[in-house]
Design a protein around this motif. Structure first.
Motif, short mmCIF file in Angstrom:
data_model
loop_
_atom_site.label_atom_id
_atom_site.label_comp_id
_atom_site.label_asym_id
_atom_site.label_seq_id
_atom_site.Cartn_x
_atom_site.Cartn_y
_atom_site.Cartn_z
N ASP A 151 0.32 -1.47 0.09
CA ASP A 151 0.25 -0.21 0.58
C ASP A 151 0.82 1.47 -0.11
OD1 ASP A 151 -2.31 -1.46 0.20
OD2 ASP A 151 -2.37 -1.71 2.22
N TYR A 152 2.50 1.54 -0.66
CA TYR A 152 3.18 1.81 -0.37
C TYR A 152 3.47 2.23 -2.23
CZ TYR A 152 3.04 2.15 4.67
OH TYR A 152 3.47 1.86 5.87
N ASN A 153 4.00 3.74 -2.25
CA ASN A 153 4.35 4.53 -4.03
C ASN A 153 5.29 3.52 -3.61
OD1 ASN A 153 6.34 5.66 -1.31
ND2 ASN A 153 7.71 5.88 -4.01
N VAL A 154 5.15 2.92 -5.54
CA VAL A 154 6.42 1.78 -5.96
C VAL A 154 8.03 2.89 -5.93
CG1 VAL A 154 4.64 1.01 -7.36
CG2 VAL A 154 6.26 3.47 -8.49
N ILE A 155 8.71 1.71 -5.94
CA ILE A 155 9.93 2.64 -5.97
C ILE A 155 10.75 2.10 -6.83
CG2 ILE A 155 10.39 2.57 -3.07
CD1 ILE A 155 11.63 -0.58 -3.66
N SER A 156 12.17 2.74 -7.43
CA SER A 156 12.74 2.10 -8.47
C SER A 156 13.44 0.86 -8.31
CB SER A 156 13.61 3.16 -8.33
OG SER A 156 14.84 3.25 -9.70
N THR A 157 13.61 0.36 -9.25
CA THR A 157 14.08 -1.06 -9.50
C THR A 157 16.03 -1.08 -9.39
OG1 THR A 157 14.30 -0.66 -11.77
CG2 THR A 157 12.38 -1.88 -10.82
#
Length: 877
Positions: free
Chosen positions: A78-84
């Protein structure tokens, strides 16, 4: 007095048997609901300790709202996506051994060895990317090895068993984009049961590509799981997890909007979130438990009323030798407590057994549940408290009567006539009239436009008025019932009196002289029948409405649905059907995720369709504008219910929020077709702009045949065309109606099965009342036999009494339940419940069954009455 109460409880125990059964059944549901909830909680905890077993997780820092019910990606983040790009950064931190499976996707379908799709009952099919280098700690291979390319797959042991596949077999995986041939290269087990889920191990690159395809992003990920090396590859302790999380946080670049937390913290959050989402199950079961206990309280009240009546002389003697009213009250209360404890103990055991049976049923269907289902001490204490409380409530009024009756009056039972019921009749009638007024208000509020002169009343939810009215009518009927026993017994006894002049009249008079007892017994059946008949009317109306909509509202020749893959139809399947000779048009409907309308309270759903939907499939029934022209112009087609709720009109420009921003779109038409109720439709150009391939999927489609084309032959051609996609079902109109009706009937079957408990308790109540009544009338029955009444006449008299009580409760239930169903149908007419259909044959069956049940329940009491020798019966007191 406690000893006296215990002695009375022992002497009266045989008469308490039915009450014990009633308490046991109600407590069984209460305890069973707690056991089931705890079993699910334990199952979720066990599964997450396996499926989210990393020592540290890196996730976003900002909470976001997700459309989890339809997301293609099986993440509960339920949190913002992060960079791979953070994967390499955090993997290089000292103490990190490797990553847990990074990419997990759903919406796939495994094809079994026999060529059919492997269907699951609610559990998903999940594909996870892992390898020997980046392994999954919870996995142990029993044969074979990891998948290394797109054309290989490893199967969890349950998935292999369901599909009847072994290492070396070839099969097919149906992706959201279409089928893919694969070879089974490994079979593995996980440390906990997956509760019927189908787990697939695919190579990491394929998982990553599929994840990127379904999310529409190659550079973002929900979370990164990290394994530590401090314990030689085993799980880290809490302190070790925190130490590693601190190191990872120190390595995360500022501005990344990412943070590292311990694995225990992540598992705790996910466990709570999943358990909360399953929280509706226990309240639903408890509702049926409360209904059963409510019905059971009538049996208990009847039992104690008759026992107190028989024991009045004994209580009078106690009062005459100095016992206080409170002491007499205590003797009855002690009996109630003993009854409650015994019934609760039996209920705890029965509830436990029910859960074990449910677990066995799940395991037989393939969804093995390993969570502990044993009742805890608090569960058992709650069960005992509930059982004792219900017993005390049922015994309270009889105990009060025993303690307050004057000793001299109690000594002579002939001067203790039943109290008048006129006041109760008036009170009950007033409550029913007020309840009907609330139902009338609900009916008014469900109409369009300004229903009343008061705006505050017009804005009231009609369901509230419906609920208040139902409660008043239900309680009012129970309160009024004793007052109508005498006229009802004359009406119901008319036919038996004609056929059996002696026994019919005796049965009618016996019921009328114990009005409260008769009414209480009938009320227990009334409650269950009222709910069942109400649901029957609603379900029958739903089926009739669906049938009407399909027959008159759908112009297409075939409906196309998905039978797997989370309700998704591959686009290739739509394209294949479009190429079949004799197909005029294929109109698909796609659900658009994450599209919202700021300022709306009801959160309408948005769908993408072709303009042919309004020409070849449905009649739009416009109340304003033109649906076909609106679709051609890229405007919105809004259902009337949504437009009314938000005061929208044709030509109005409204804000539409989607993942990439906000768009202003114009309402081009408003439709009153029940099929579109609650929805907003856009054309493909607008839909593609608002969503990506990841956030839209086809839920259904409709096929229109060319004029003159043989539909039977065309169906065969369509089935052949979609066969390579495995998950697509092509149905005629009749098959489509049958499918929807079966879904409604399945839900109704489950609800009725749970409600059957209250009806079974009510049937026990009739038997209990008759048994105690026969015991109370031993001398009277003996006198009847002494003056020439035969055994058949005695049996007939008791059978008629039982049948009249059963029919009385059933008719009251049918009347109230059917009326409630009619009002509910009216309230939801705008939601597609357009047709009222009262299942007359089903209601008549209820009445016939009531007569049969009455006759059957009369057998044990009649047998008991005839066992007593005539002289002994006449001499009894």
């Amino acid at each position: 007095m406690i000893k006296l109460g215990l002695r009375d409880a022992r002497s009266h125990f045989s008469r308490f048997v039915m009450s014990v059964i009633a308490i046991a059944l109600g407590v069984a549901f209460v305890v069973g609901s707690f056991c089931f909830r705890e079993m699910l909680n334990n199952q979720v905890s066990d599964m997450l300790s396996t499926n989210a077993d990393a020592d540290v997780y890196v996730r976003g820092t900002t909470k976001t709202a997700t459309d989890s019910t339809t997301s293609a990606v099986s993440s509960s983040s339920d949190y913002n996506v992060i960079s791979t790009s953070l994967i390499d950064t955090v993997s290089a931190v000292q103490g990190v051994k490797g990553t847990s499976p990074l990419y997990t996707v759903s919406g796939l379908v495994l094809v079994a060895k026999d060529g059919n799709a492997v269907a699951t009952t609610g559990a998903p099919t999940l594909a996870m990317g892992f390898s020997a280098k980046d392994s999954w700690r919870a996995v142990t291979f029993t044969s074979g090895t990891y998948a290394k390319n797109t054309h290989e797959v490893a199967l969890e042991s349950y998935a292999a068993k369901r599909a009847n596949l072994k290492v070396g077999n070839s099969t097919t995986l149906v992706y959201p984009t279409g089928p893919q041939s694969v070879k089974v290269v490994g079979i593995f087990q996980t440390t906990s049961s997956q509760a019927g889920a189908i787990l697939l191990g695919i190579d990491e690159n394929s998982a990553k590509a599929l994840y990127e395809q379904t999310t529409g992003s190659a550079t973002k990920i929900d979370e990164i799981g990290l394994y530590g090396n401090a314990n030689g590859g085993n799980a880290l302790s809490e302190q070790q997890q925190q130490s590693l999380a601190d190191k990872v946080n120190a390595a995360i670049p500022s501005g990344s909007k990412a943070t590292a937390i311990t694995g225990d913290e992540m598992r705790s959050e996910k466990t709570k979130s999943t358990q909360d989402s399953l929280g509706f199950i226990q309240p639903m079961i408890l509702i049926f438990a409360l209904i059963a206990l409510f019905v059971g309280s009538f049996i208990i009240a009847n039992t104690f009323s008759m026992i107190v009546r028989e024991s009045m002389r004994g209580y009078a003697l106690l009062r005459s030798v100095g016992a206080s009213p409170s002491q007499v009250f205590l003797t009855v209360v002690v009996q109630a407590i003993v009854l409650g404890i015994i019934g609760s103990a039996a209920g705890i055991g029965l509830g436990w057994g029910m859960i074990k049976l449910i677990v066995y049923g799940f395991s037989q269907s393939g969804s093995t549940l390993t969570g502990s289902s044993n009742p805890t001490i608090p569960d058992m204490l709650i069960g005992v408290l509930v059982g004792v409380a219900v017993s005390l409530i049922g015994a309270a009024l009889p105990a009060r009567h025993a303690s307050l009756a004057p000793p001299l009056q109690a000594m002579n039972e002939t001067v203790n006539p039943e109290k008048a019921t006129r006041a109760r009749g008036i009170l009950g009638l007033v409550m029913i009239v007020i309840g009907i007024a609330f139902w009338g208000l609900a009916w008014l509020l469900s109409n369009d436009g300004k229903q009343t002169p008061w705006d505050w009343l017009n804005s009231t939810n009609p369901a509230i008025s419906l609920g208040i009215g139902a409660a008043l009518i239900l309680v009012g009927t129970i309160v009024m019932a004793p007052a109508i026993v005498q006229p009802v017994s004359r009406i119901l006894g008319w036919i038996p009196s004609l056929v059996f002049p002696v026994t019919g009249r005796l049965a009618s008079r016996n019921l009328a002289r114990s009005k409260r007892r008769t009414a209480n017994t009938a009320a227990a059946l009334f409650v269950g029948i009222a709910i069942v008949s109400c649901l029957g009317v609603v379900a029958s109306s739903v089926n009739a409405s669906v049938s009407g909509i399909v027959e008159s509202g759908i112009k297409a020749d075939f409906a196309v649905l998905a039978n797997g893959g989370m309700g998704r139809i591959p686009q290739q399947g739509i394209d294949a059907m479009s190429k079949v000779n004799g197909v005029k048009s294929v109109s698909s409907i796609s659900y658009l995720m994450d599209v919202t309308y700021p300022g709306t309270s009801d959160k309408p759903s948005t769908f993408m369709a072709q303009p042919s939907l309004f020409t070849d499939v449905f009649d739009p029934v416009e109340t304003a504008g033109n649906a076909r022209q609106a679709m051609d112009a890229g405007q919105l087609v809004v259902s009337k219910s949504v437009a009314d709720d938000n005061d929208w009109h044709v030509g109005q420009s409204i804000s539409v929020k989607y993942a990439q921003g906000t768009e202003k779109l114009t309402i081009g038409a408003i439709s009153d077709n029940s099929i579109f109720s609650g929805g907003i439709y856009v054309n493909q150009t607008t839909g593609n702009k608002l969503t990506t391939e990841a956030t839209r999927f086809i839920t259904e489609a409709f096929v229109k045949a060319d004029a003159g084309r043989n539909v039977t032959t065309l169906k065969k051609d369509l089935i052949t065309a979609v066969k390579p996609y495995y998950v697509i079902s092509v149905m005629t109109k009749d098959e489509f109606k049958s499918t929807i009706s079966s879904m409604v009937n399945q839900v109704l079957l489950i609800v009725n099965a749970l409600l059957a408990l209250s009806i079974v308790i009510a049937i026990f109540g009739i038997m209990n009342t008759l048994a105690l009544s026969v015991s109370e009338r031993t001398k009277e029955i003996g006198l009847l036999r002494a003056i020439g009444a035969g055994r058949g006449q005695i049996r007939g008299m008791i059978a008629i009494e039982a049948s009249m009580i059963s029919v009385f409760g059933t008719l009251l239930g049918l009347l109230v339940g059917t009326a409630a169903g009619v009002v509910i149908r009216k309230l939801y007419a705008s939601q597609g419940l357009t047709e009222l259909n009262i299942p007359i044959s089903e209601l008549v069956t209820f009445v016939v069954l009531a007569i049969v049940v009455g006759m059957l329940t009369s057998l044990p009491p009649a047998r008991k009455a005839l066992k007593v020798p005539v002289l002994n019966a006449v001499a009894s007191e």
